[in-house]
Scaffold this active site. Sequence first.
Site, PDB file in Angstrom:
ATOM      1  N   SER A  33      41.622  81.249  49.384  1.00  9.40           N
ATOM      2  CA  SER A  33      40.530  80.701  48.093  1.00  9.40           C
ATOM      3  C   SER A  33      39.762  82.733  47.424  1.00  9.40           C
ATOM      4  CB  SER A  33      39.635  79.895  48.834  1.00  9.40           C
ATOM      5  OG  SER A  33      38.681  79.710  47.769  1.00  9.40           O
ATOM      6  N   SER A  52      37.173  75.963  43.004  1.00  9.00           N
ATOM      7  CA  SER A  52      36.285  75.246  44.192  1.00  9.00           C
ATOM      8  C   SER A  52      36.309  76.628  45.420  1.00  9.00           C
ATOM      9  CB  SER A  52      35.974  73.962  44.611  1.00  9.00           C
ATOM     10  OG  SER A  52      34.696  73.525  45.433  1.00  9.00           O
ATOM     11  N   GLU A  53      35.568  77.188  45.585  1.00  8.64           N
ATOM     12  CA  GLU A  53      36.005  78.416  47.412  1.00  8.64           C
ATOM     13  C   GLU A  53      35.845  77.991  48.357  1.00  8.64           C
ATOM     14  OE1 GLU A  53      33.048  77.986  44.642  1.00  8.64           O
ATOM     15  OE2 GLU A  53      31.322  78.831  46.658  1.00  8.64           O
ATOM     16  N   ASN A  54      35.183  76.083  48.640  1.00  8.04           N
ATOM     17  CA  ASN A  54      35.506  76.153  49.831  1.00  8.04           C
ATOM     18  C   ASN A  54      37.273  75.790  50.190  1.00  8.04           C
ATOM     19  OD1 ASN A  54      34.387  73.976  48.034  1.00  8.04           O
ATOM     20  ND2 ASN A  54      34.766  72.514  49.221  1.00  8.04           N
TER      21      ASN A  54
END
Lengths: 217, 217, 221, 221
Positions: D92, D50-52
């Site tokens: 990330s 999840s790129e967050n």
Amino acid sequence: MNKLISVQQAIDKIQDGMTIMVGGFLGAGAPDKLLDALVEKGVKNLTLICNDTSFPDKGVGKMVVNKQFKKMIVSHIGTNPETGRQMNEGEAEVDLVPQGTLAERVRCGGCGLGGVLTPTGIGTEVENEKQKITVDGKEYLLELPLRADIALIRGNKVDKKGNVFYNKSSKNFNPIMAMAADTVIVEADEVVEIGDIDPNNVMSSAIFVDYIVGGDK
Amino acid sequence: MNKLISVQQAIDKIQDGMTIMVGGFLGAGAPDKLLDALVEKGVKNLTLICNDTSFPDKGVGKMVVNKQFKKMIVSHIGTNPETGRQMNEGEAEVDLVPQGTLAERVRCGGCGLGGVLTPTGIGTEVENEKQKITVDGKEYLLELPLRADIALIRGNKVDKKGNVFYNKSSKNFNPIMAMAADTVIVEADEVVEIGDIDPNNVMSSAIFVDYIVGGDK
Amino acid sequence: MAMDKKQIKAVIAKRVAQELNDGDVVNLGIGLPTLVANYIPNDIDVTFQSENGFLGLGPAPEAGKEDPDLVNAGGMPVTILEGGSFFDSAVSFGIIRGGHVDATVLGALQVDEKGNLANWKIPGKMVPGMGGAMDLVVGANRVIIAMQHTQKGNHKILKECTLPLTAKSQVNLIITEMAVMEVTDKGLVLKELGPEASIEDVKAATGAELIIPENVGKFGL
Amino acid sequence: MAMDKKQIKAVIAKRVAQELNDGDVVNLGIGLPTLVANYIPNDIDVTFQSENGFLGLGPAPEAGKEDPDLVNAGGMPVTILEGGSFFDSAVSFGIIRGGHVDATVLGALQVDEKGNLANWKIPGKMVPGMGGAMDLVVGANRVIIAMQHTQKGNHKILKECTLPLTAKSQVNLIITEMAVMEVTDKGLVLKELGPEASIEDVKAATGAELIIPENVGKFGL
């Protein structure tokens, strides 16, 4: 050196025309109390550096609705239609930056780097007016540092010296913004005693933090 | 997917002529068991990327004494006179890189960046043959990424999936090297079950780690 | 009565300590600069950074309490003070390069009136490497050189460094057992004299022009 | 009997899931791609990023168990699976750009036979911003576009994108309810037909030349 201040004292430091960095990702990990107080205060002509403009009823999103930004440097505005409206009608300037590039630019600002070369954006309009540099036969864009007058970040546990622990996915841009502003104010879920956070688990060192707000828990 | 292998299986992956990254700072946080086994194996003509060449009787320092490196990319060789001797007599190539630049170059290698601009080294012989780029009136050196065939790192607690927790100042170059090599082998002080390291405290994600050695504790 | 080596080091370290302010983040180089930590006044809070990856560098541990995972940038066992924190080398030099270090104290082979510093290489002879010094000198807000004024009678403070530079025009202050000198646009200004030095002594021991104000202070043992 | 919207999404997500391999690290875009997670075979281990800021993205929590500090890149409450880990946005995207993500699955406004993708901007009309998409498309080892073949009857798969690009020549595979198409140096190769599509259907619904091999497979509901 006592870093603990009130919400009011914190937002007194933010003046019209300043550039602010705000942590959070669609509002998660954002310093909501400080942002709500900024809406209240109505400070204007700010430049925002943030991942996104959140939702119209949340954090920086409310500030957008309240027309407090003259410029927004963000990766995404899709969840806040008011940002798009202001952009399309020329009321505010929106500089859309790929999220990874935004993170690196903030990191450069905090780490004394003059820029980074990223492959992201090559062949797209993101490359407009940017220097292209070829390394080992591959093209990269030179992306430049971002810094702010003030960074508003949120920490889960913050000790009285200013060491910060971020919980779960609330980390996002907070740690890199903590290094990239002249003044850093952290809104703490909980203020703890010095020594309560294991030095291995400190995610932003106290030396970055100028002021601490909060600690209702 | 079982990542646990023996020291022997680990060093079998390292062949003459490869480029290896080795974590550790003057030996602290270095994967000593793997390095001792490499001395034993006698693999040659390696290129080393490491903070320093340690001490003659320790880790990569022993490998220097054993003449296993044709090239060393390091920030400091002062604690191992044999490195200086080999350099002065032309037996091995030593590329001295400022420590912060070394860290950024490794980070670039692991993060898909084409390079960074650093002010470090401007006006010194470090700038020889490097591109200088002026940003906002200030000169920077363009420093390029480093990657390795294999990274040998050391973790304090490593879960069976490969998530790593580094203890205290043993962290140093380990986390950035864990991202910058085709194959990553971590020597664990202790191998723990998946879930034993709080996801907030994981310092290198399991996806970077290909193999785990150790766990005597 | 000339000072012995130990006294010389102490007098320099003590004078350097007076340059540090409450709240400062400071990185001390290996060797003489390390001694500065012993002279920080009790009423100010200085945080020491260790570039191998932590803030809150404390004194050496008691014998038998050494932790191989907790060493300073010289590889020696140390402790971490309450409120300290660990980080990796990329963050560590982000701290250094990013201007988060208020002052660094380093030794020198040579330093010159333009603030140039040479402390990492004597070509063909001794090449320890720059380690973190080049980043520290460029990144720290204030660069203080702490060293003996001369090396076996030879000048170390020069009109222009002859050895390979560590950094160009970054040194702010030079503190020796004989003098405190500030690097300015106009050249080296003599600010204070050491306990046993006269202006003439300092002039003779210095390979650069000194700007000598009307009032030159004095620092003690 | 035409598929309804829900069936169309399911058939696409299911087919995309077959492209993923044991051990893969995968980033799923918001919307349709999110559904892919529901169709991963039990015998393979896929880690979702999840790129967050985390790895080990799990399903939505039970009602009442939402944690405001644990959301996906769409801001929705999610869970983290055992063996997951959290990190900041710089790490990330280091993961994403650094080639540590094996595949990303994204939607598209337009995609063309050169592998160009447009999914972030309709000038003057809708400009959500690129978010993490530009980094994902450049950084992931494999880029899979998962979308409905046409938009209200209009072609989305074109000879050349007309909307502003998200990235140039990065798309590897296009999966719709009608077809699986591979982007090659020579152009778009039709690999499989959807449950209700003929070659003629696909040709008519595609604004680019299709290379049609002798044997074209078929995928099911």
